[in-house]
Motif scaffolding. Structure first.
Motif, PDB file in Angstrom:
ATOM      1  N   GLY A 151       0.014   8.007 -25.578  1.00 25.41           N
ATOM      2  CA  GLY A 151       0.155   7.100 -24.443  1.00 25.41           C
ATOM      3  C   GLY A 151      -0.141   7.781 -23.112  1.00 25.41           C
ATOM      4  O   GLY A 151      -0.257   9.014 -23.029  1.00 25.41           O
ATOM      5  N   TYR A 152      -0.272   6.955 -22.075  1.00 29.32           N
ATOM      6  CA  TYR A 152      -0.570   7.443 -20.724  1.00 29.32           C
ATOM      7  C   TYR A 152       0.464   6.940 -19.729  1.00 29.32           C
ATOM      8  O   TYR A 152       0.956   5.820 -19.858  1.00 29.32           O
ATOM      9  N   VAL A 153       0.742   7.776 -18.729  1.00 26.60           N
ATOM     10  CA  VAL A 153       1.577   7.377 -17.595  1.00 26.60           C
ATOM     11  C   VAL A 153       0.706   7.430 -16.348  1.00 26.60           C
ATOM     12  O   VAL A 153       0.038   8.446 -16.088  1.00 26.60           O
ATOM     13  N   ASN A 185       4.936  15.896  -8.043  1.00 22.54           N
ATOM     14  CA  ASN A 185       3.562  16.265  -8.380  1.00 22.54           C
ATOM     15  C   ASN A 185       3.496  17.636  -9.049  1.00 22.54           C
ATOM     16  O   ASN A 185       2.798  17.818 -10.058  1.00 22.54           O
ATOM     17  N   GLU A 186       4.217  18.593  -8.478  1.00 19.98           N
ATOM     18  CA  GLU A 186       4.216  19.947  -9.038  1.00 19.98           C
ATOM     19  C   GLU A 186       4.873  19.976 -10.415  1.00 19.98           C
ATOM     20  O   GLU A 186       4.379  20.626 -11.348  1.00 19.98           O
ATOM     21  N   TRP A 187       5.972  19.255 -10.553  1.00 20.52           N
ATOM     22  CA  TRP A 187       6.668  19.160 -11.843  1.00 20.52           C
ATOM     23  C   TRP A 187       5.768  18.512 -12.888  1.00 20.52           C
ATOM     24  O   TRP A 187       5.675  18.986 -14.021  1.00 20.52           O
ATOM     25  N   LEU A 188       5.078  17.456 -12.488  1.00 27.15           N
ATOM     26  CA  LEU A 188       4.211  16.719 -13.398  1.00 27.15           C
ATOM     27  C   LEU A 188       3.026  17.575 -13.842  1.00 27.15           C
ATOM     28  O   LEU A 188       2.669  17.598 -15.021  1.00 27.15           O
ATOM     29  N   MET A 189       2.414  18.265 -12.900  1.00 26.82           N
ATOM     30  CA  MET A 189       1.246  19.080 -13.213  1.00 26.82           C
ATOM     31  C   MET A 189       1.583  20.255 -14.138  1.00 26.82           C
ATOM     32  O   MET A 189       0.712  20.779 -14.835  1.00 26.82           O
ATOM     33  N   GLN A 193       4.538  18.749 -21.867  1.00 27.93           N
ATOM     34  CA  GLN A 193       4.257  17.696 -22.840  1.00 27.93           C
ATOM     35  C   GLN A 193       3.199  16.704 -22.365  1.00 27.93           C
ATOM     36  O   GLN A 193       2.819  15.802 -23.099  1.00 27.93           O
ATOM     37  N   TYR A 194       2.738  16.891 -21.132  1.00 27.58           N
ATOM     38  CA  TYR A 194       1.755  15.968 -20.554  1.00 27.58           C
ATOM     39  C   TYR A 194       0.654  16.739 -19.838  1.00 27.58           C
ATOM     40  O   TYR A 194       0.910  17.751 -19.186  1.00 27.58           O
ATOM     41  N   SER A 195      -0.547  16.235 -19.982  1.00 28.16           N
ATOM     42  CA  SER A 195      -1.684  16.774 -19.237  1.00 28.16           C
ATOM     43  C   SER A 195      -1.982  15.803 -18.098  1.00 28.16           C
ATOM     44  O   SER A 195      -2.220  14.618 -18.343  1.00 28.16           O
ATOM     45  N   THR A 196      -1.959  16.301 -16.859  1.00 27.25           N
ATOM     46  CA  THR A 196      -2.048  15.415 -15.695  1.00 27.25           C
ATOM     47  C   THR A 196      -3.217  15.756 -14.782  1.00 27.25           C
ATOM     48  O   THR A 196      -3.518  16.921 -14.546  1.00 27.25           O
ATOM     49  N   LEU A 205      -3.559   8.628  -7.224  1.00 26.03           N
ATOM     50  CA  LEU A 205      -3.174   8.141  -8.550  1.00 26.03           C
ATOM     51  C   LEU A 205      -3.093   9.320  -9.513  1.00 26.03           C
ATOM     52  O   LEU A 205      -4.068  10.059  -9.692  1.00 26.03           O
ATOM     53  N   ALA A 206      -1.923   9.513 -10.124  1.00 23.88           N
ATOM     54  CA  ALA A 206      -1.741  10.552 -11.135  1.00 23.88           C
ATOM     55  C   ALA A 206      -1.895   9.935 -12.517  1.00 23.88           C
ATOM     56  O   ALA A 206      -1.325   8.885 -12.801  1.00 23.88           O
ATOM     57  N   ILE A 207      -2.671  10.590 -13.369  1.00 23.79           N
ATOM     58  CA  ILE A 207      -2.888  10.128 -14.738  1.00 23.79           C
ATOM     59  C   ILE A 207      -2.353  11.206 -15.675  1.00 23.79           C
ATOM     60  O   ILE A 207      -2.840  12.330 -15.669  1.00 23.79           O
ATOM     61  N   SER A 208      -1.323  10.850 -16.439  1.00 29.18           N
ATOM     62  CA  SER A 208      -0.667  11.819 -17.321  1.00 29.18           C
ATOM     63  C   SER A 208      -0.836  11.375 -18.768  1.00 29.18           C
ATOM     64  O   SER A 208      -0.395  10.287 -19.137  1.00 29.18           O
ATOM     65  N   ARG A 209      -1.461  12.242 -19.554  1.00 26.11           N
ATOM     66  CA  ARG A 209      -1.699  11.929 -20.973  1.00 26.11           C
ATOM     67  C   ARG A 209      -0.679  12.660 -21.826  1.00 26.11           C
ATOM     68  O   ARG A 209      -0.504  13.878 -21.701  1.00 26.11           O
ATOM     69  N   LYS A 210      -0.024  11.909 -22.702  1.00 29.10           N
ATOM     70  CA  LYS A 210       0.960  12.507 -23.605  1.00 29.10           C
ATOM     71  C   LYS A 210       0.224  13.355 -24.634  1.00 29.10           C
ATOM     72  O   LYS A 210      -0.737  12.925 -25.255  1.00 29.10           O
ATOM     73  N   GLN A 211       0.666  14.601 -24.789  1.00 33.35           N
ATOM     74  CA  GLN A 211       0.021  15.513 -25.735  1.00 33.35           C
ATOM     75  C   GLN A 211       0.765  15.515 -27.056  1.00 33.35           C
ATOM     76  O   GLN A 211       1.984  15.437 -27.107  1.00 33.35           O
ATOM     77  N   ASN A 212      -0.002  15.591 -28.131  1.00 32.24           N
ATOM     78  CA  ASN A 212       0.620  15.594 -29.461  1.00 32.24           C
ATOM     79  C   ASN A 212       1.318  16.931 -29.708  1.00 32.24           C
ATOM     80  O   ASN A 212       0.871  17.964 -29.232  1.00 32.24           O
TER      81      ASN A 212
END
Length: 212
Positions: A151-153, A185-189, A193-196, A205-212
């Motif tokens: 999924g994506y955030v 932003n820094e926490w997200l990057m 568990q997510y690639s942003t 716009l931040a796009i965060s992809r859930k990594q398997n």
């Protein structure tokens, strides 16, 4: 981005449905923070590539982005949350008189408090965060457990009118809010568990992809 370039990009965007244009004008006249035009066009393009079956939106406002997503993804189901009484009623009215009523479930409440209610709708393929900016990290942590595999955030306003690069903000409330966005932003990057990726379009716009 220079204002001239921003205006040029917006001038190239096709005319929207009259109802959407009416909502855009309403937002301008009543200072309702809907997503900027160039930003939502990018979001819709990304969603059309992802093709999520279920989307969770945190922050309905007047229903503009939920309806734009419904129009772009006719097969998708959207759950959207709004805590403000007046905006909830406006969104309900807008959605009810549209052709997207069967696609959208609007929930009244504080997104920090109704996780269990949202959980009844099952998992989501995409989550769109566009509510109280100071709570972005909490929204992310509360609702990503409901995100499906791969999924994506998507998070709007992560550049906050360019203030994230301004070190001299006199207004204390704005300064604290900018600090929270920068921390997010820094926490997200750096989330393991997510690639942003952050795209400098609209208000960021931040796009965060859930990594398997």
């Amino acid at each position: 981005m220079k204002e001239e370039i921003h205006s040029y990009i917006e001038s190239l965007i096709k005319e929207r449905d009259p109802l959407f244009q009416e909502m855009e004008q309403f937002a301008i006249q009543h200072n309702v923070p809907i997503m900027e035009l160039a930003g939502i066009e990018v979001l819709l393009q990304l969603l059309q590539m992802q093709r999520p079956a279920k989307i969770l939106e945190i922050g309905t406002a007047i229903g503009y982005s939920a309806m734009r997503m419904a129009a772009a993804l006719p097969e998708a189901k959207i759950v959207t949350i709004e805590r403000d009484d007046e905006r909830y009623e406006q969104a309900l009215s807008n959605i009810s008189k549209s052709e997207y009523l069967h696609q959208i479930n609007i929930l009244k409440g504080d997104a920090l408090e109704i996780v269990n209610e949202v959980n009844e709708f099952g998992s989501f393929d995409a989550i769109f965060i566009d509510a109280a900016k100071g709570q972005y990290m909490k929204f992310f942590e509360l609702y990503t457990p409901l995100l499906s595999k791969n999924g994506y955030v998507y998070t709007d306003n992560v550049l906050f009118k360019g203030l994230v690069v301004n070190d001299h903000i006199e207004n204390k409330r704005i300064r604290n809010l900018v600090k929270k966005i920068k921390n997010y932003n820094e926490w997200l990057m750096n989330h393991d568990q997510y690639s942003t990726t952050i795209i400098p379009v609209g208000d960021g716009l931040a796009i965060s992809r859930k990594q398997n």
